[in-house]
Structures are given as structure tokens and as C-alpha cells.
Design an enzyme around this catalytic site. Structure first.
Site, PDB file in Angstrom:
ATOM      1  N   LYS A 173       0.847  -1.201   0.000  1.00 22.74           N
ATOM      2  CA  LYS A 173       0.000   0.000   0.000  1.00 22.74           C
ATOM      3  C   LYS A 173       0.880   1.248   0.000  1.00 22.74           C
ATOM      4  O   LYS A 173       1.439   1.632   1.025  1.00 22.74           O
ATOM      5  CB  LYS A 173      -0.896   0.033   1.245  1.00 22.74           C
ATOM      6  N   GLY A 225       7.062   5.633   7.605  1.00 25.04           N
ATOM      7  CA  GLY A 225       6.207   6.815   7.674  1.00 25.04           C
ATOM      8  C   GLY A 225       6.410   7.535   8.985  1.00 25.04           C
ATOM      9  O   GLY A 225       7.455   7.408   9.619  1.00 25.04           O
ATOM     10  N   GLY A 226       5.382   8.268   9.385  1.00 23.25           N
ATOM     11  CA  GLY A 226       5.501   9.109  10.571  1.00 23.25           C
ATOM     12  C   GLY A 226       5.205   8.357  11.865  1.00 23.25           C
ATOM     13  O   GLY A 226       4.643   7.254  11.862  1.00 23.25           O
ATOM     14  N   GLY A 230       2.823   5.133  12.882  1.00 20.18           N
ATOM     15  CA  GLY A 230       3.641   4.031  13.401  1.00 20.18           C
ATOM     16  C   GLY A 230       3.105   3.512  14.724  1.00 20.18           C
ATOM     17  O   GLY A 230       3.035   2.293  14.952  1.00 20.18           O
ATOM     18  N   GLU A 247       9.992   2.065  10.166  1.00 16.75           N
ATOM     19  CA  GLU A 247      11.009   3.061   9.813  1.00 16.75           C
ATOM     20  C   GLU A 247      10.337   4.409   9.946  1.00 16.75           C
ATOM     21  O   GLU A 247       9.510   4.790   9.108  1.00 16.75           O
ATOM     22  CB  GLU A 247      11.488   2.849   8.368  1.00 16.75           C
ATOM     23  N   CYS A 281      13.853  11.488   5.469  1.00 15.86           N
ATOM     24  CA  CYS A 281      13.792  11.123   6.896  1.00 15.86           C
ATOM     25  C   CYS A 281      15.122  11.383   7.591  1.00 15.86           C
ATOM     26  O   CYS A 281      15.157  11.702   8.772  1.00 15.86           O
ATOM     27  CB  CYS A 281      13.391   9.664   7.043  1.00 15.86           C
ATOM     28  N   GLU A 382      10.513  17.026  13.947  1.00 21.32           N
ATOM     29  CA  GLU A 382      10.829  16.882  12.529  1.00 21.32           C
ATOM     30  C   GLU A 382      10.070  17.952  11.732  1.00 21.32           C
ATOM     31  O   GLU A 382       8.860  18.084  11.884  1.00 21.32           O
ATOM     32  CB  GLU A 382      10.389  15.480  12.087  1.00 21.32           C
TER      33      GLU A 382
END
Ligand code: NAD
Length: 488
Positions: A173, A225-226, A230, A247, A281, A382
Site C-alpha cells: 500500500k 512513515g511518521g 507508526g 522506519e 527522513c 521533525e
């Protein structure tokens, strides 16, 4: 106009409810594609197909078959690299040069894992002579792979290559903002003679990802992703204690000591922060400079920033494209304002560039905020855009303490000519990658991943294959004898 479909059980198909989503160019906000927008029901079909394929003949494939498959995919990526790079730039806004580099790295990833898979063999363990004891690596099962919008196909490749190579079946996805290259990749896979259900594509939003994380028929979920998503994936995965790989984001310090090669350090400070408009990232957005060279360093960056060529990624002279979405654009501007409100000094940027061509699209000037302190929100969170925040430090200890004082731990860099200091800092920084006198290099042979809140597990390298395997101890007694222990 590009139109994409789902790929489930070896068939191209529309979502059950015929949902679509307009895919927008970050450069001018024009609609560039209509993508299939799946729902949970479509995800369930894909999971069922992957389950059936895993429990069927796919389990009988040999390492040679699978290594060949990965090499064939690499060949097809090379064949279509131009098309893929075009789609990646169109959809993400990154420069064509960067997208071409991505495609080379993607083909290299498939070739690396092909070699690794081909060299796989179980170990025979020391055991009594009438026993065969082997340690075997087996596939985990159905893998749900969820990817972000910043490196759509590269992140997908880091998951798909080891997942298929280890003998799993997959449902991928991609981000619903950037599905185009993963869709084209699926067309390439469809050219190969894979059993139906081994590879499935379901494009859609968070609910499709959540279905993959929750489903009891998915054995492993790998997510890039974020932190917010996560966390919810980690919680959802408890339903069947599926394997997880996460990740996540980073807040990556780029630490420059006074004895560094300053020409190189200035140059790399810009590369660290502005590749793909900072939407990386591992971006070196948190610049930390030793006190005695701080003002001169900021001055040199300030001279370079106005000269950065901002523009459409397809124009040869462009050095930095737009950010990917309206939401990111707004968030980054908000972070810059929050930094200024906390006392940071805006040296350059912090706004949409002037000029008619920048009126539409998600454009931002490369931005430098100086005099940032470690307590400020912009030094901790971030930003994920073309923004450098610059802090000053007075000693190695202070730099180390401040750099490690973050919930994240993805990547860090140190600039110094002192090898002893370089070694000390490399050891003491709590990050998954620490570069010295460089920034950004990664390759399939070296592991990638984060300490602390930057994730769980590693991608690439041997460990990146091992994450997609279960370890089995197979014990065969060739000469069983009655023990006569209970009630004999
Ligand atoms: P995101 O978390 O919003 O989305 C990532 C993917 O997860 C998308 O496919 C999205 O549709 C899906 N998703 C969203 N919510 C979900 C949920 N609740 N359950 C399941 N799936 C869900 O991230 P993004 O904005 O696409 O990407 C940017 C983030 O990714 C940044 O934080 C960046 O640092 C991180 N990132 C990390 C790495 C790394 O290697 N560590 C690499 C690239 C990006």
C-alpha cells in the site's frame, strides 16, 4: 490522463466501490492522474489472495527461482528507468536527477537481495550422531507493506525485494498521495510469470494501511512513515502479534567542529538539508556548529541560499523542487513561524518565492533559522521541509549531549579532521547511521534504521532479509529408542 487500478490475485481491478482519488502535481496543482482509492474491503480481498498464494505452490519455490525473480525485476526497472523517474518527479516534485538516482538504487537493491537470497542455506548444527539438527530460515507468510510519499518506489523496493526474496507473499500500500511509480512497478511485476496473489497492490489511505496492520491473516507488517501512524500500527499488530518493522522519522544533527574542512562542510550542510526539499527522513536539518566558527559558517550559508535554483524538477537547471503537498507546505511555514516566535533569527527564506511561476504549487524558499537553542520546538520536532535550524555549541560534550537529547535516533553526521574525536563521536551518538565528513550516503550492503523513536528493526543488508524470515530449528532423530521413564 493516467488512471490506476488495484492489482489483486493477478487481476487488474477497480475498487469495489469504484473509488478514485485525484493525484495532484506539487509543481502546479494540476491533476496528473486518477488513482484507484481502495477501502478495507479491497484490502481484505488482497490479503486473502496473498494468504492463498502463500499457502499454495509459492511455498515450493527454490532460492534459485526467487533470486532469478529479483534479477528479472531489476532488469525491468533498468528497462523502464526513464519512465519511472519521470513519474516519480511528476508525483513528488523532486528533480529528475534525484529520481534517476533513485531508480539506479532500486535496481541495485533488487540485485543485492538476489545475490543474498541465492547464497542462503540453512546451517547444520553440532548434535549427537543419530540426530540431524538444522537451523532453517523460512518465510514469515503474508507481508503488508506500507510506504510514504517522499521516496515512494525506493522505500517500496527496500521492502518488496527482501519480502519476495525470502519467499513471502505481499500486499503493498503506497501513500495515496504518490501511488504512480508503485503502480508502474506493479505493471512490471505483472509481466512476469508469478502465481496469482503473490504480489498485490492496494492503493488507498490510512484505512487500508490499518486493515493490513489489524488483519489476523497478515503475518508481518513493514511500515515507513511518521510516528503517529507508526504508533497505531504497533498497537494494531498486537491482534496476532505479527512481526513489525517500523522506519519512522528523524531529527538528525549535522555537527560541525571548528577543525573541519569548512568548504566541504558548508557544501554538505546544504546537501544534507535541501535534497528533495528537505523531505528526507535522514535530512540534516539540525545544524550544530562550534562557537568559534559559527558566525562565519552562517555567513557562508547565507551567501549560498539565494543562489539555490528553485523550480520544476524537469528543468535541467533546477536544484530544488516544491514540497509534496499543501498540507506539508502549511505545516512547514507554521514550524518556521513557531521558531521565530521562540526567538530564532530568520536569516533567509521562510516564505513562498516571489514570481508568477510560484503562485500555484507548493513552493518554499530554502530557509535558514539561526540562533536556535536545543529547547526550541524546531530543534526537537521533525520539520520535513527545506529548513535548516542552526545551533551553537562550545564543547564536544555539549554537542554530544544536545545531539542525543532527542526522542529520535535515525542519522547524524560529524565534521572534523581529528580522527580520535570522529571515532569518539561516532561511538557516542545514539543514531542508526553516523556519517563522518559526509552526509546521506546509503547503499544496500549497509543496514538502515533508527534507534529510539526512529523505528524498530532494520532495512537493507543481511538483517533486512532476515527480518522477513522465521528461524526454525529442525531436529530429526534417526534412531529413536524408548526412554522407559514414565510408568515403565
Ligand atoms: P505517514 O505516516 O502519514 O504515512 C505513511 C504511510 O502510512 C502512508 O501510506 C499512509 O497512507 C499510511 N498510514 C497513515 N496512517 C495510517 C494508519 N493509522 N495505519 C496504517 N497506515 C497508515 O507518513 P508520510 O507523511 O507519508 O511520510 C513522512 C514520514 O515518513 C516522515 O516522518 C519521515 O521521516 C518518515 N520516513 C522515514 C523513513 C525511514 O527510513 N526511517 C524513510 C522515509 C520517510
Amino acid at each position: 490522463m493516467i488512471q490506476t487500478q488495484l492489482y489483486i490475485d493477478g487481476q487488474w481491478q477497480s475498487p469495489i466501490d469504484n473509488g478514485t482519488r485525484a493525484i495532484v502535481s506539487p509543481a502546479d496543482e494540476s491533476v496528473i492522474a486518477q488513482a484507484a482509492e481502495a477501502t478495507r474491503a479491497d484490502a481484505r480481498l488482497a490479503i486473502a489472495a496473498a494468504r492463498k498464494a502463500f499457502d499454495g505452490p509459492w511455498r515450493q519455490t527454490t532460492i534459485r527461482d526467487r533470486a532469478k525473480l529479483l534479477n528479472n525485476i531489476a532488469e525491468l526497472i533498468d528497462r523502464d528507468a526513464g519512465k519511472l523517474a519521470h513519474l516519480e518527479s511528476l508525483n513528488t516534485g523532486k528533480t529528475l536527477t534525484e529520481s534517476r538516482t533513485d531508480m539506479g538504487d532500486i535496481a541495485a537493491t533488487f540485485r543485492y537481495f538476489a545475490g543474498l537470497v541465492a547464497s542462503e542455506s540453512g546451517a547444520v548444527n553440532e548434535a549427537p550422531h543419530h540426530v540431524i539438527s538444522r537451523t532453517l530460515r523460512e518465510p514469515v507468510g503474508v507481508c503488508g507493506l506500507i510506504t510514504p510519499w517522499n521516496y515512494p518506489l525506493l522505500q517500496a523496493a527496500w521492502k518488496i525485494a527482501p519480502a519476495l526474496g525470502a519467499g513471502n507473499t505481499v500486499v503493498i500500500k503506497p501513500s495515496n498521495l504518490t501511488p504512480l511509480t508503485t503502480h508502474h512497478f506493479t505493471q512490471l511485476v505483472a509481466e512476469l510469470d508469478l502465481p496469482p496473489g503473490v504480489f498485490n497492490l492496494v492503493t488507498g489511505g490510512a484505512e487500508v494501511g490499518a486493515e493490513l496492520a489489524e488483519s489476523l491473516d497478515v503475518d508481518l507488517v513493514s511500515f515507513t512513515g511518521g510516528a503517529y501512524a507508526g504508533e497505531s500500527i504497533m498497537k494494531a499488530a498486537t491482534g496476532n502479534f505479527k512481526r513489525i518493522g517500523l522506519e519512522l522519522g528523524g531529527k538528525n544533527p549535522n555537527i560541525v567542529f571548528a577543525d573541519a574542512d569548512l568548504d566541504a562542510a558548508v557544501d554538505y550542510a546544504l546537501n544534507a538539508a535541501f535534497f528533495h526539499a528537505g523531505q528526507v527522513c535522514s535530512a540534516g536539518s539540525r545544524l550544530m556548529v562550534e562557537d568559534s566558527i559559527y558566525d562565519a559558517f552562517i555567513g557562508r550559508l547565507a551567501e549560498r541560499l539565494p543562489r539555490i535554483v528553485i523550480g520544476n524538477g524537469f528543468h535541467g537547471e533546477t536544484q530544488m523542487g516544491p514540497v509534496q503537498s499543501a498540507q506539508q507546505h502549511e505545516k512547514i511555514l507554521g514550524m518556521v513561524q513557531a521558531g521565530i516566535a521562540e526567538g530564532a533569527r530568520l536569516v533567509h527564506g521562510g516564505k513562498r518565492p516571489a514570481g508568477d511561476v510560484y503562485k500555484k504549487g507548493y513552493w518554499l524558499e530554502p530557509t535558514l533559522l539561526a540562533d536556535v537553542t536545543a529547547e526550541m520546538k524546531i530543534a526537537k520536532e521533525e520539520i520535513f521541509g527545506p529548513v535548516i535550524t542552526a545551533e551553537r555549541f562550545r564543547s564536544e560534550e555539549e554537542a554530544l549531549r544536545a545531539a542525543n537529547d532527542t526522542p529520535y535516533g535515525l542519522a547524524a553526521a560529524v565534521w572534523t579532521r581529528d580522527l580520535d574525536k570522529a571515532n569518539r563521536m561516532s561511538r557516542a551518538l545514539r543514531f542508526g547511521t553516523v556519517w563522518v565528513n559526509d552526509y546521506h550516503p546509503y547503499f544496500p550492503e549497509a543496514p538502515w534504521g533508527g534507534y529510539k523513536a526512529s523505528g524498530i528493526g532494520r532495512e537493507l543488508a543481511r538483517i533486512g532479509l532476515d527480518e522477513y524470515t522465521e528461524l526454525k530449528h529442525s531436529y530429526i532423530n534417526l534412531a529413536p529408542k524408548a526412554m522407559g521413564w514414565f510408568g515403565a
